[in-house]
Design a protein around this motif. Sequence first.
Motif, PDB file in Angstrom:
ATOM      1  N   MET A 264       0.854  -1.200   0.000  1.00  0.00           N
ATOM      2  CA  MET A 264       0.000   0.000   0.000  1.00  0.00           C
ATOM      3  C   MET A 264       0.889   1.249   0.000  1.00  0.00           C
ATOM      4  N   LYS A 265       0.500   2.229  -0.829  1.00  0.00           N
ATOM      5  CA  LYS A 265       1.282   3.467  -0.899  1.00  0.00           C
ATOM      6  C   LYS A 265       1.260   4.136   0.467  1.00  0.00           C
ATOM      7  N   ASP A 266       2.015   5.204   0.583  1.00  0.00           N
ATOM      8  CA  ASP A 266       2.110   5.934   1.828  1.00  0.00           C
ATOM      9  C   ASP A 266       0.711   6.179   2.413  1.00  0.00           C
ATOM     10  N   PHE A 267       0.493   5.630   3.613  1.00  0.00           N
ATOM     11  CA  PHE A 267      -0.847   5.633   4.199  1.00  0.00           C
ATOM     12  C   PHE A 267      -0.893   6.654   5.322  1.00  0.00           C
ATOM     13  N   LYS A 268      -1.759   7.651   5.183  1.00  0.00           N
ATOM     14  CA  LYS A 268      -1.928   8.664   6.233  1.00  0.00           C
ATOM     15  C   LYS A 268      -3.401   8.713   6.606  1.00  0.00           C
ATOM     16  N   LEU A 269      -3.671   8.478   7.864  1.00  0.00           N
ATOM     17  CA  LEU A 269      -5.071   8.451   8.328  1.00  0.00           C
ATOM     18  C   LEU A 269      -5.752   9.797   8.093  1.00  0.00           C
ATOM     19  N   ASP A 270      -4.999  10.884   8.285  1.00  0.00           N
ATOM     20  CA  ASP A 270      -5.578  12.223   8.144  1.00  0.00           C
ATOM     21  C   ASP A 270      -5.948  12.550   6.710  1.00  0.00           C
TER      22      ASP A 270
ATOM     23  N   ARG B  53      -7.183  10.548   4.486  1.00  0.00           N
ATOM     24  CA  ARG B  53      -8.198   9.663   3.919  1.00  0.00           C
ATOM     25  C   ARG B  53      -9.530   9.922   4.597  1.00  0.00           C
ATOM     26  N   PRO B  54     -10.612   9.579   3.903  1.00  0.00           N
ATOM     27  CA  PRO B  54     -11.914   9.650   4.593  1.00  0.00           C
ATOM     28  C   PRO B  54     -11.884   8.691   5.785  1.00  0.00           C
ATOM     29  N   LYS B  55     -12.711   8.991   6.773  1.00  0.00           N
ATOM     30  CA  LYS B  55     -12.754   8.176   7.991  1.00  0.00           C
ATOM     31  C   LYS B  55     -12.994   6.717   7.635  1.00  0.00           C
ATOM     32  N   ILE B  56     -12.191   5.834   8.209  1.00  0.00           N
ATOM     33  CA  ILE B  56     -12.377   4.393   8.011  1.00  0.00           C
ATOM     34  C   ILE B  56     -13.192   3.892   9.195  1.00  0.00           C
ATOM     35  N   THR B  57     -14.347   3.365   8.929  1.00  0.00           N
ATOM     36  CA  THR B  57     -15.206   2.877  10.017  1.00  0.00           C
ATOM     37  C   THR B  57     -14.760   1.466  10.412  1.00  0.00           C
ATOM     38  N   PRO B  58     -15.167   1.011  11.609  1.00  0.00           N
ATOM     39  CA  PRO B  58     -14.700  -0.305  12.079  1.00  0.00           C
ATOM     40  C   PRO B  58     -15.184  -1.471  11.213  1.00  0.00           C
ATOM     41  N   GLY B  59     -16.303  -1.297  10.515  1.00  0.00           N
ATOM     42  CA  GLY B  59     -16.797  -2.373   9.646  1.00  0.00           C
ATOM     43  C   GLY B  59     -17.796  -3.298  10.318  1.00  0.00           C
TER      44      GLY B  59
ATOM     45  N   GLN C 101      -8.107  -3.018  11.461  1.00  0.00           N
ATOM     46  CA  GLN C 101      -8.400  -3.740  12.704  1.00  0.00           C
ATOM     47  C   GLN C 101      -7.167  -4.529  13.159  1.00  0.00           C
TER      48      GLN C 101
ATOM     49  N   GLU D   5      -0.062   3.651  10.692  1.00  0.00           N
ATOM     50  CA  GLU D   5       0.279   4.100   9.335  1.00  0.00           C
ATOM     51  C   GLU D   5       1.448   3.289   8.772  1.00  0.00           C
TER      52      GLU D   5
END
Lengths: 135, 186
Positions: free
Chosen positions: A1-7, A9-15, B130, B180
């Motif tokens: 996965m390319k450089d992953f920044k939580l900020d 990206r849209p909010k990832i819900t728990p699922g 998760q 991350e």
Amino acid sequence: MKDFKLDNRPKITPGFTVPEDYFESFSAQLMSQVRAEPKVFPLKTNKKTWFFAAAALLILALTIPAINEFQIADSPSEMAALENYIAYSGITDDQIVELLENEDIEKIKIDYSLDRAEIEDALYSGPSIENYLLN
Amino acid sequence: MPKFFALVDEHEFIRQLLDPKTRNVAFEKLLRQYQRPLYNHIRNMVLDHDDANDVLQNTFLKVFRYLSGFKGESKLFSWIYRIATNEAISFLNQKSKRNGFTNLEQQAALVANLQTDTWFDGDQVQLKLQKAVSLLPEKQQLVFKMKYFQEMKYEEISEILGTSVGALKASFHHAVKKIESFMTSD
């Protein structure tokens, strides 16, 4: 996965999902349990009161054998047995004194008001006067 | 996070909860308004729906039983959330012990189960997230879940967990960095 920044990206819900009507049935079931809970009528007591009651009971339970222990011997034979026990138990005079109250100590005090002549007599008649002088 | 009580309203609501005549009606109101956010909070911790259901039930029953002991030193919501958090932690500890796992091993097992869980419909990214979270130290997991998934304010998390806002911010920051890094890796 390319450089992953939580900020970035849209909010990832728990699922997670829940069964249909879960919350409706949950609240209905819970309320029926609550209504079935036994009613508690506090007698204006709280944890502190119970704690002190338990502590008082414990102290009482511990002092009963102690009270029996401290019953003083009345008959001469009991007194003699007690004296022998104290004499041969290895307990020191200092330890005995520590157990006595001030008024008890006053009672057993002996008046050592000796005159000079009596002191000299005691010293000179003993074989180890040199020890007293040198030590 | 339910924000339906101003301070004055909360005092009145607590009075209703403590009065035997109004207690059941007030409690049902509390139940309906807290059940979803509390369920989400618990589910985020225990992951499995049936387990979350059990813990949620125990939480509300404890709230009901110990209401009379609520002295109002903290806000009602933080008291309730604290009960929920402790119930979930106890549940997870007991589960780990029963299975002979450490808590982190238990978390890893729970995440592995998500793939075939009827009540999980997350995609690969959600599943990987998760897993990333499950690798964090326990406290960091909790802070991350409360801040990121539940979008709670640091002040609210601080009241519930009894940790300073500064420590929470540091914990969250470290959690994010580790997540991350994991998400970037293959």
